[in-house]
Write a protein that holds these residues in place. Structure first.
Motif, short mmCIF file in Angstrom:
data_model
loop_
_atom_site.label_atom_id
_atom_site.label_comp_id
_atom_site.label_asym_id
_atom_site.label_seq_id
_atom_site.Cartn_x
_atom_site.Cartn_y
_atom_site.Cartn_z
N ALA A 148 18.98 -4.09 -22.61
CA ALA A 148 18.81 -5.22 -23.52
C ALA A 148 17.36 -5.70 -23.47
O ALA A 148 16.65 -5.51 -22.48
CB ALA A 148 19.74 -6.35 -23.10
N GLY A 149 16.91 -6.34 -24.55
CA GLY A 149 15.53 -6.76 -24.68
C GLY A 149 15.05 -7.70 -23.59
O GLY A 149 13.91 -7.64 -23.15
N TYR A 150 15.93 -8.59 -23.11
CA TYR A 150 15.52 -9.54 -22.09
C TYR A 150 15.33 -8.87 -20.71
O TYR A 150 14.76 -9.47 -19.81
CB TYR A 150 16.50 -10.71 -21.99
N LYS A 151 15.80 -7.65 -20.57
CA LYS A 151 15.66 -6.93 -19.30
C LYS A 151 14.40 -6.07 -19.24
O LYS A 151 14.11 -5.48 -18.21
CB LYS A 151 16.88 -6.05 -19.06
N VAL A 152 13.65 -5.99 -20.34
CA VAL A 152 12.43 -5.19 -20.39
C VAL A 152 11.32 -5.96 -19.69
O VAL A 152 11.04 -7.11 -20.04
CB VAL A 152 12.02 -4.88 -21.85
N PRO A 153 10.68 -5.36 -18.68
CA PRO A 153 9.62 -6.08 -17.97
C PRO A 153 8.40 -6.30 -18.85
O PRO A 153 8.01 -5.43 -19.63
CB PRO A 153 9.28 -5.15 -16.80
N ARG A 154 7.81 -7.48 -18.75
CA ARG A 154 6.59 -7.78 -19.50
C ARG A 154 5.38 -7.17 -18.84
O ARG A 154 4.42 -6.79 -19.51
CB ARG A 154 6.40 -9.28 -19.61
N ASP A 155 5.40 -7.11 -17.53
CA ASP A 155 4.27 -6.57 -16.78
C ASP A 155 4.71 -5.32 -16.05
O ASP A 155 5.75 -5.31 -15.40
CB ASP A 155 3.76 -7.59 -15.76
N ILE A 156 3.89 -4.28 -16.15
CA ILE A 156 4.14 -3.05 -15.40
C ILE A 156 2.90 -2.76 -14.57
O ILE A 156 1.80 -2.67 -15.10
CB ILE A 156 4.46 -1.87 -16.32
N HIS A 157 3.09 -2.67 -13.26
CA HIS A 157 1.99 -2.43 -12.33
C HIS A 157 2.16 -1.06 -11.71
O HIS A 157 3.23 -0.73 -11.19
CB HIS A 157 1.98 -3.49 -11.22
N PHE A 158 1.10 -0.26 -11.77
CA PHE A 158 1.12 1.07 -11.15
C PHE A 158 0.47 0.96 -9.78
O PHE A 158 -0.63 0.44 -9.65
CB PHE A 158 0.38 2.08 -12.02
N ILE A 159 1.18 1.46 -8.76
CA ILE A 159 0.68 1.39 -7.39
C ILE A 159 0.79 2.77 -6.74
O ILE A 159 1.49 3.65 -7.24
CB ILE A 159 1.46 0.33 -6.57
N GLU A 160 0.09 2.92 -5.64
CA GLU A 160 0.09 4.19 -4.91
C GLU A 160 1.39 4.41 -4.13
O GLU A 160 1.96 5.48 -4.15
CB GLU A 160 -1.10 4.25 -3.95
N VAL A 161 1.80 3.38 -3.42
CA VAL A 161 2.99 3.49 -2.58
C VAL A 161 3.63 2.11 -2.45
O VAL A 161 2.93 1.09 -2.49
CB VAL A 161 2.62 4.06 -1.18
N LEU A 162 4.96 2.06 -2.34
CA LEU A 162 5.65 0.80 -2.16
C LEU A 162 5.52 0.34 -0.71
O LEU A 162 5.68 1.16 0.21
CB LEU A 162 7.13 0.95 -2.50
N PRO A 163 5.24 -0.94 -0.47
CA PRO A 163 5.18 -1.42 0.92
C PRO A 163 6.58 -1.49 1.51
O PRO A 163 7.50 -2.02 0.88
CB PRO A 163 4.56 -2.81 0.78
N ARG A 164 6.75 -0.91 2.67
CA ARG A 164 8.07 -0.87 3.32
C ARG A 164 7.97 -1.35 4.76
O ARG A 164 6.92 -1.23 5.39
CB ARG A 164 8.63 0.55 3.29
N ASN A 165 9.09 -1.85 5.28
CA ASN A 165 9.13 -2.24 6.69
C ASN A 165 9.58 -1.06 7.54
O ASN A 165 9.75 0.05 7.04
CB ASN A 165 10.02 -3.47 6.88
N ALA A 166 9.81 -1.29 8.80
CA ALA A 166 10.15 -0.22 9.74
C ALA A 166 11.48 0.47 9.41
O ALA A 166 11.66 1.65 9.71
CB ALA A 166 10.20 -0.76 11.16
N THR A 167 12.38 -0.24 8.77
CA THR A 167 13.67 0.35 8.42
C THR A 167 13.68 0.99 7.04
O THR A 167 14.69 1.53 6.62
CB THR A 167 14.80 -0.69 8.51
N GLY A 168 12.57 0.89 6.31
CA GLY A 168 12.47 1.54 5.01
C GLY A 168 12.75 0.65 3.82
O GLY A 168 12.72 1.11 2.68
N LYS A 169 13.02 -0.63 4.05
CA LYS A 169 13.27 -1.54 2.94
C LYS A 169 11.96 -1.93 2.28
O LYS A 169 10.94 -2.10 2.93
CB LYS A 169 13.99 -2.80 3.43
N VAL A 170 11.99 -2.12 0.96
CA VAL A 170 10.80 -2.52 0.21
C VAL A 170 10.50 -3.99 0.50
O VAL A 170 11.39 -4.84 0.43
CB VAL A 170 11.00 -2.30 -1.30
N LEU A 171 9.23 -4.27 0.82
CA LEU A 171 8.80 -5.64 1.09
C LEU A 171 8.39 -6.30 -0.23
O LEU A 171 7.26 -6.16 -0.69
CB LEU A 171 7.64 -5.64 2.09
N LYS A 172 9.32 -7.01 -0.84
CA LYS A 172 9.11 -7.56 -2.17
C LYS A 172 8.02 -8.63 -2.20
O LYS A 172 7.29 -8.74 -3.18
CB LYS A 172 10.42 -8.14 -2.69
N ARG A 173 7.89 -9.39 -1.15
CA ARG A 173 6.87 -10.44 -1.11
C ARG A 173 5.47 -9.85 -1.12
O ARG A 173 4.54 -10.45 -1.64
CB ARG A 173 7.06 -11.33 0.10
#
Length: 66
Positions: free
Chosen positions: A32-57
């Motif tokens: 649906a249209g409201y689910k389309v992100p307005r901003d798209i950021h390209f990054i090298e790698v996702l930041p993760r903690n020791a257990t592999g979870k993505v650090l959203k902050r």
């Protein structure tokens, strides 16, 4: 600021030919249209903690290409 946060997507780009407009068009065709992100950021790698979870902050603090 008045309405809260904007929807953003963080993409690990493996192919340099993919651009933000193509991704938005693909998502718009699938969701649906409201689910389309307005901003798209390209990054090298996702930041993760020791257990592999993505650090959203930390995603918000990352410098982005686009």
């Amino acid at each position: 600021e008045k309405f809260g946060q904007r929807l953003a997507a963080y993409v690990v780009r493996s192919d340099a030919s993919v651009d933000a407009d193509a991704l938005k068009a693909h998502v718009k065709a699938q969701l649906a249209g409201y689910k389309v992100p307005r901003d798209i950021h390209f990054i090298e790698v996702l930041p993760r903690n020791a257990t592999g979870k993505v650090l959203k902050r930390q995603l918000v603090e990352l410098p982005a290409e686009a």
